[in-house]
Design a protein around this motif. Sequence first.
Motif, mmCIF file in Angstrom:
data_model
loop_
_atom_site.group_PDB
_atom_site.id
_atom_site.type_symbol
_atom_site.label_atom_id
_atom_site.label_comp_id
_atom_site.label_asym_id
_atom_site.label_seq_id
_atom_site.Cartn_x
_atom_site.Cartn_y
_atom_site.Cartn_z
ATOM 1 N N VAL A 64 0.818 -1.218 0.000
ATOM 2 C CA VAL A 64 0.000 0.000 0.000
ATOM 3 C C VAL A 64 0.852 1.269 0.000
ATOM 4 O O VAL A 64 0.333 2.379 0.178
ATOM 5 C CB VAL A 64 -0.975 0.018 1.203
ATOM 6 C CG1 VAL A 64 -1.927 -1.163 1.132
ATOM 7 C CG2 VAL A 64 -0.225 0.065 2.531
ATOM 8 N N GLY A 65 2.162 1.122 -0.199
ATOM 9 C CA GLY A 65 3.020 2.286 -0.361
ATOM 10 C C GLY A 65 3.646 2.820 0.909
ATOM 11 O O GLY A 65 4.081 3.975 0.953
ATOM 12 N N LEU A 66 3.729 1.977 1.955
ATOM 13 C CA LEU A 66 4.380 2.374 3.202
ATOM 14 C C LEU A 66 5.646 1.547 3.398
ATOM 15 O O LEU A 66 5.841 0.515 2.749
ATOM 16 C CB LEU A 66 3.429 2.174 4.382
ATOM 17 C CG LEU A 66 2.145 3.019 4.354
ATOM 18 C CD1 LEU A 66 1.218 2.623 5.491
ATOM 19 C CD2 LEU A 66 2.471 4.510 4.434
ATOM 20 N N GLY B 250 -3.598 10.707 4.148
ATOM 21 C CA GLY B 250 -3.469 9.701 3.103
ATOM 22 C C GLY B 250 -2.745 8.457 3.585
ATOM 23 O O GLY B 250 -3.119 7.322 3.243
ATOM 24 N N GLN B 251 -1.703 8.651 4.412
ATOM 25 C CA GLN B 251 -0.979 7.500 4.950
ATOM 26 C C GLN B 251 -1.859 6.697 5.907
ATOM 27 O O GLN B 251 -1.809 5.461 5.919
ATOM 28 C CB GLN B 251 0.284 7.973 5.663
ATOM 29 C CG GLN B 251 1.376 8.477 4.733
ATOM 30 C CD GLN B 251 2.547 9.061 5.489
ATOM 31 O OE1 GLN B 251 2.384 9.778 6.488
ATOM 32 N NE2 GLN B 251 3.753 8.749 5.041
ATOM 33 N N GLN C 295 -5.062 6.366 5.702
ATOM 34 C CA GLN C 295 -6.005 5.573 4.924
ATOM 35 C C GLN C 295 -5.304 4.372 4.298
ATOM 36 O O GLN C 295 -5.921 3.306 4.142
ATOM 37 C CB GLN C 295 -6.672 6.437 3.850
ATOM 38 C CG GLN C 295 -7.953 5.847 3.290
ATOM 39 C CD GLN C 295 -9.029 5.622 4.330
ATOM 40 O OE1 GLN C 295 -8.897 4.766 5.209
ATOM 41 N NE2 GLN C 295 -10.110 6.384 4.231
ATOM 42 N N ARG C 296 -4.034 4.512 3.949
ATOM 43 C CA ARG C 296 -3.272 3.361 3.451
ATOM 44 C C ARG C 296 -3.144 2.291 4.537
ATOM 45 O O ARG C 296 -3.196 1.086 4.245
ATOM 46 C CB ARG C 296 -1.890 3.804 2.978
ATOM 47 C CG ARG C 296 -1.913 4.645 1.708
ATOM 48 C CD ARG C 296 -0.525 5.161 1.351
ATOM 49 N NE ARG C 296 -0.583 6.108 0.251
ATOM 50 C CZ ARG C 296 -0.483 5.776 -1.046
ATOM 51 N NH1 ARG C 296 -0.309 4.501 -1.375
ATOM 52 N NH2 ARG C 296 -0.556 6.699 -1.985
ATOM 53 N N ILE D 279 -6.376 0.497 4.613
ATOM 54 C CA ILE D 279 -6.476 -0.424 3.478
ATOM 55 C C ILE D 279 -5.655 -1.676 3.736
ATOM 56 O O ILE D 279 -6.090 -2.804 3.458
ATOM 57 C CB ILE D 279 -6.034 0.276 2.180
ATOM 58 C CG1 ILE D 279 -7.037 1.385 1.816
ATOM 59 C CG2 ILE D 279 -5.912 -0.719 1.029
ATOM 60 C CD1 ILE D 279 -6.589 2.261 0.660
ATOM 61 N N ALA D 280 -4.442 -1.499 4.292
ATOM 62 C CA ALA D 280 -3.608 -2.662 4.621
ATOM 63 C C ALA D 280 -4.306 -3.561 5.632
ATOM 64 O O ALA D 280 -4.270 -4.796 5.520
ATOM 65 C CB ALA D 280 -2.257 -2.193 5.163
ATOM 66 N N GLN E 3 -4.512 9.267 -5.569
ATOM 67 C CA GLN E 3 -3.573 8.197 -5.232
ATOM 68 C C GLN E 3 -4.281 7.011 -4.587
ATOM 69 O O GLN E 3 -4.018 5.847 -4.933
ATOM 70 C CB GLN E 3 -2.495 8.734 -4.291
ATOM 71 C CG GLN E 3 -1.602 9.807 -4.887
ATOM 72 C CD GLN E 3 -0.640 10.371 -3.873
ATOM 73 O OE1 GLN E 3 -0.344 9.738 -2.856
ATOM 74 N NE2 GLN E 3 -0.139 11.571 -4.124
ATOM 75 N N ILE E 4 -5.182 7.297 -3.659
ATOM 76 C CA ILE E 4 -5.890 6.224 -2.963
ATOM 77 C C ILE E 4 -6.838 5.494 -3.917
ATOM 78 O O ILE E 4 -6.939 4.252 -3.900
ATOM 79 C CB ILE E 4 -6.665 6.786 -1.753
ATOM 80 C CG1 ILE E 4 -5.700 7.396 -0.724
ATOM 81 C CG2 ILE E 4 -7.508 5.695 -1.104
ATOM 82 C CD1 ILE E 4 -4.689 6.423 -0.162
ATOM 83 N N LEU F 105 -4.815 3.266 -6.099
ATOM 84 C CA LEU F 105 -4.367 2.115 -5.314
ATOM 85 C C LEU F 105 -5.490 1.093 -5.188
ATOM 86 O O LEU F 105 -5.269 -0.117 -5.369
ATOM 87 C CB LEU F 105 -3.908 2.582 -3.933
ATOM 88 C CG LEU F 105 -3.587 1.465 -2.922
ATOM 89 C CD1 LEU F 105 -2.419 0.614 -3.413
ATOM 90 C CD2 LEU F 105 -3.281 2.064 -1.541
#
Length: 345
Positions: free
Chosen positions: A156-158, A173-174, A176-177, A180-181, A207-208, A211
């Motif tokens: 998820v981009g982290l 945004g982070q 929400q990632r 999602i994870a 971005q979200i 993703l």
Amino acid sequence: MTEAAPMLDVRDLQMHFPVGGGLLDRLRLDRSGLHLDRPTVHAVNGVSFSIDHGEIMALVGESGCGKSTVAKTIARIYTPTGGQIRIEGEDVAGYGFAEMLPVRAKMQMIFQDPYASLNPRQKVRDIVAEPLLEQTSTPQARREVPAQIEALLARVGLNAEHAGRYPHQFSGGQRQRIGIARALSVRPGLIVADEPVSALDVSIQAQILNLMKDLRDEFGLAYLFISHDLSVVHHIADKVGVMYLGFMVETAPRDVLFARPRHPYTRALLSAAPSIKEDRSTEEIVLSGEVPSALDLPSGCCFRTRCPFAWERCARERPALQDVGDGQTLACHLVDEPERDSTWQ
């Protein structure tokens, strides 16, 4: 060969909330004595739709139309008043907490507020691990959880180093990632996303959304996507359901709905969204009046009090959702009498 059941099949879903206390309570006297009547909020009224594996369906409508209540009822945050909620053919509408535990591996939720949905006292690794540990029973599987968390965060981009931080140390945004994870951790087939980007900046929204679409393609996910933003829906959805006052008034494939909306309410929604640049032959509809109270639904068609095409039948008879072709369903008496609105034909 038996056809596979849809990922989600909702039939005649109803969610009514009794309210009471103070002035909302009413006393009623009849021959059997004195009774206390408590008004009921009719939040969801006989909603039906289905979502296939790998399909994204969006629910749209004004604030208070019941779309978020539908999402939370399907996720079994609320217990439905009536109807069926079938996950791959299994009706979970009447399940209790223990019965829902194995179903959670098939269905997860992404919430609107990426901060409020995360426990501020837990580190990211614990937030993402919690669903995994609930669904994992063997010692070997539990030993694999840290590696799974690292892989999920990367997807998820982290970064792996983020696992040791707390939610307040991240941007919206982070966060929400992270949500999602967490939803992906048990590899569900269905994700219920309740306004997942509405609290984010526009650049982060894109971005979200991208993703989420990538994850759909990679894992074959189905989404029930709740949104009031039609440009977001146009970007992500495969099909769209339009709700008004707890009723489903129209469903259609995305391109069909945006090119040729047929319900007067749908047309009014689209005409109020200048960012949607579809070539539509229908004229602009400006609604007057207020949305009726869900405590006291109007007779007949729920939209008749604001509809410019309403006539006496609309007050007498509630229209049923029926197939009108091109994958489109409609709850409107104009299906039978289209001459009342020449632009609708």
